[in-house]
Design an enzyme around this catalytic site. Structure first.
Site, PDB file in Angstrom:
ATOM      1  N   PHE A   1       0.866  -1.173   0.000  1.00 13.21           N
ATOM      2  CA  PHE A   1       0.000   0.000   0.000  1.00 13.21           C
ATOM      3  C   PHE A   1       0.910   1.233   0.000  1.00 13.21           C
ATOM      4  O   PHE A   1       1.902   1.270   0.739  1.00 13.21           O
ATOM      5  CB  PHE A   1      -0.898  -0.012   1.244  1.00 13.21           C
ATOM      6  CG  PHE A   1      -1.946   1.054   1.247  1.00 13.21           C
ATOM      7  CD1 PHE A   1      -3.084   0.944   0.462  1.00 13.21           C
ATOM      8  CD2 PHE A   1      -1.802   2.186   2.046  1.00 13.21           C
ATOM      9  CE1 PHE A   1      -4.055   1.936   0.457  1.00 13.21           C
ATOM     10  CE2 PHE A   1      -2.767   3.185   2.054  1.00 13.21           C
ATOM     11  CZ  PHE A   1      -3.899   3.051   1.257  1.00 13.21           C
TER      12      PHE A   1
ATOM     13  N   ASP B   1       2.573  -5.901   8.276  1.00  6.61           N
ATOM     14  CA  ASP B   1       1.354  -5.088   8.188  1.00  6.61           C
ATOM     15  C   ASP B   1       0.183  -6.056   8.042  1.00  6.61           C
ATOM     16  O   ASP B   1       0.092  -6.787   7.052  1.00  6.61           O
ATOM     17  CB  ASP B   1       1.448  -4.153   6.976  1.00  6.61           C
ATOM     18  CG  ASP B   1       0.243  -3.219   6.850  1.00  6.61           C
ATOM     19  OD1 ASP B   1      -0.872  -3.621   7.243  1.00  6.61           O
ATOM     20  OD2 ASP B   1       0.404  -2.105   6.329  1.00  6.61           O
TER      21      ASP B   1
ATOM     22  N   TYR C   1     -10.405  -0.741  11.256  1.00  5.56           N
ATOM     23  CA  TYR C   1     -11.673  -0.350  10.637  1.00  5.56           C
ATOM     24  C   TYR C   1     -12.094  -1.260   9.488  1.00  5.56           C
ATOM     25  O   TYR C   1     -13.138  -1.045   8.881  1.00  5.56           O
ATOM     26  CB  TYR C   1     -11.626   1.105  10.151  1.00  5.56           C
ATOM     27  CG  TYR C   1     -10.403   1.494   9.360  1.00  5.56           C
ATOM     28  CD1 TYR C   1     -10.283   1.160   8.018  1.00  5.56           C
ATOM     29  CD2 TYR C   1      -9.378   2.212   9.959  1.00  5.56           C
ATOM     30  CE1 TYR C   1      -9.170   1.518   7.285  1.00  5.56           C
ATOM     31  CE2 TYR C   1      -8.255   2.585   9.239  1.00  5.56           C
ATOM     32  CZ  TYR C   1      -8.148   2.234   7.898  1.00  5.56           C
ATOM     33  OH  TYR C   1      -7.032   2.595   7.184  1.00  5.56           O
ATOM     34  N   LYS C   2     -11.300  -2.281   9.193  1.00  4.58           N
ATOM     35  CA  LYS C   2     -11.666  -3.216   8.126  1.00  4.58           C
ATOM     36  C   LYS C   2     -12.393  -4.416   8.743  1.00  4.58           C
ATOM     37  O   LYS C   2     -13.542  -4.305   9.152  1.00  4.58           O
ATOM     38  CB  LYS C   2     -10.423  -3.636   7.347  1.00  4.58           C
ATOM     39  CG  LYS C   2      -9.693  -2.466   6.682  1.00  4.58           C
ATOM     40  CD  LYS C   2      -8.496  -2.946   5.890  1.00  4.58           C
ATOM     41  CE  LYS C   2      -7.631  -1.787   5.398  1.00  4.58           C
ATOM     42  NZ  LYS C   2      -8.320  -0.912   4.441  1.00  4.58           N
TER      43      LYS C   2
ATOM     44  N   ARG D   1     -12.598  -5.050  -6.617  1.00  6.70           N
ATOM     45  CA  ARG D   1     -12.298  -5.762  -5.370  1.00  6.70           C
ATOM     46  C   ARG D   1     -13.597  -6.079  -4.638  1.00  6.70           C
ATOM     47  O   ARG D   1     -14.474  -5.224  -4.477  1.00  6.70           O
ATOM     48  CB  ARG D   1     -11.428  -4.914  -4.442  1.00  6.70           C
ATOM     49  CG  ARG D   1     -10.002  -4.763  -4.831  1.00  6.70           C
ATOM     50  CD  ARG D   1      -9.153  -4.276  -3.666  1.00  6.70           C
ATOM     51  NE  ARG D   1      -9.831  -3.320  -2.799  1.00  6.70           N
ATOM     52  CZ  ARG D   1      -9.356  -2.888  -1.631  1.00  6.70           C
ATOM     53  NH1 ARG D   1      -8.206  -3.335  -1.180  1.00  6.70           N
ATOM     54  NH2 ARG D   1     -10.018  -2.018  -0.917  1.00  6.70           N
TER      55      ARG D   1
END
Length: 406
Positions: free
Chosen positions: A133, A202, A227-228, A376
């Site tokens: 990312f 990560d 938050y995922k 996605r």
């Protein structure tokens, strides 16, 4: 007369009927939209609004400053860290919550370089996942400048080939955010340790979706967002894992009064607190942190192994449904087929992916688009069912069968 139920729709009903996690769906605030974007922002757990209302109205509104002690605000970072720990395969006392993922990546990566140099060796290279990312790459470049290191971006599969005596730290993603590829955490961790370097993982796209095994596999440091798949809410605080065996040597580049051994001593000299607490910096974000704590209640009685089993079943079924519903040649599967190489998302390459996703969302199927051509779909097993999967593939097939908009 009603329309005959397709074989795939019938199979979806059978799978939903046998789903041991089906009841967990009621712990979330959901509607009739098929929500397949939990790998970007998890759905709202039903218990969060009432808990946040209490935090605002009673704890802040009535108790005010007394809540730092009486409502447990001061100990929230480590208390909530201990709630997250089992979901990433860690024993208590090694995870602290606070700050953003980016900030925690900086802490972990600079701290990793400092750890690697404690024996006096000349280690001046940071290896980073070249497909990471973007922010991880930005932070890694800054960490290299801060520590006088050279940054070496390589793809995860090439990491073992470039490691050596000059390697100080390695920053890797457990799951690739674009493709959903799951990287081999145990093998790559062993490879880093074999040359005396320190590894940072990560976990943003794996925590809450599959077993991680931080303690089991001897991971040094790890970071992740909440938050995922952990459903902590937009901008909810991230976390930092510091393996117990290295805590007394972990030297954070961001010392703050909250990580001081005597935070209220107001001493001019810095002495780090014991344990993972030295990963704290400043005053915690109490409102978002306690919303996260409430969100973690949805995990009560849920095993991460059951979540992983359902995740693989959901993604397998989606691939099967897409193959049956989508016109041949319109999509390319990007995510690996092998279970050992798959996270909890399916990525599909599509020439007009941006427009396709807009049309899907218009029809009640929410995924997301990644530039330039990737659709996605994230599968959160706590609230996504097999009927959702069949519907999403059916609508995707309908959209792709239509003339392209000009």
């Amino acid at each position: 007369m009603s329309e005959p139920v397709s074989e795939l729709a019938f199979k979806a009903r059978e799978l939903d009927a046998g789903d041991e996690l089906a009841g967990v769906r009621s712990r979330f605030v959901l509607d009739d939209v098929v929500y397949l974007d939990g790998n970007s922002l998890g759905a709202l757990p039903a218990g969060v609004p009432e808990r946040v209302d209490d935090v605002v109205r009673r704890q802040w509104g009535e108790l005010r400053i007394r809540s730092w002690e009486e409502s447990g605000w001061w100990t929230a970072p480590e208390r909530i860290g201990d709630r997250i720990a089992p979901l990433v395969g860690a024993a208590a006392g090694q995870v602290v919550v606070g700050d953003s993922t980016s900030v925690n990546v900086l802490k972990a990566l600079v701290g990793a370089v400092r750890l690697a140099r404690l024996d006096g060796s000349v280690r001046d290279e940071i290896v980073v996942d070249a497909t990471t990312f973007p922010t991880d790459g930005y932070i890694a470049e800054s960490a290299a400048r801060l520590t006088g290191c050279t940054l070496r971006p390589v793809t995860p599969e090439r990491v073992p080939q470039v490691l050596g005596g000059r390697t100080a730290a390695v920053l890797l993603n457990h799951v690739d955010y674009r493709s959903g590829r799951l990287h081999d955490l145990p093998a790559l961790t062993d490879a880093v340790h074999a040359v005396g370097a320190v590894v940072v993982w990560d976990l943003c796209h794996s925590a809450g979706a599959l077993p991680v095994g931080l303690d089991e596999h001897g991971v040094d440091l790890a970071v992740g967002c909440t938050y995922k798949y952990l459903n902590g809410g937009p901008g909810s605080p991230a976390y930092l894992y510091v393996r117990r065996e290295i805590q007394d040597r972990f030297d954070s580049p961001l010392p703050g009064w909250n990580s001081h051994a005597e935070p209220f001593g107001m001493r001019p000299d810095y002495e780090p607190a014991a344990g993972a607490l030295r990963g704290r910096v400043g005053t915690p974000d109490i409102l978002s942190m306690l919303a996260l704590e409430a969100a973690l209640d949805v995990w009560d009685g849920v095993s991460i192994e059951a979540v992983r089993a359902k995740s693989l079943a959901l993604t397998d079924f989606f691939v099967q449904c897409v193959a049956a519903r989508v016109p041949e040649g319109r999509l390319e599967l990007v995510t690996p087929v092998a279970h050992r190489e798959r996270g909890s998302q399916i990525a599909l390459r599509c020439e007009d992916a941006g427009e396709v996703m807009k049309r899907l969302i218009e029809r009640g199927v929410v995924g997301d688009f990644r530039h330039p051509d990737v659709l996605r779909f994230g599968f959160t097993p706590l609230y996504v069912g097999f009927g959702d999967v069949e519907r999403a593939a059916r609508v995707l097939g309908e959209v792709l069968a239509e003339p392209r908009r000009t």
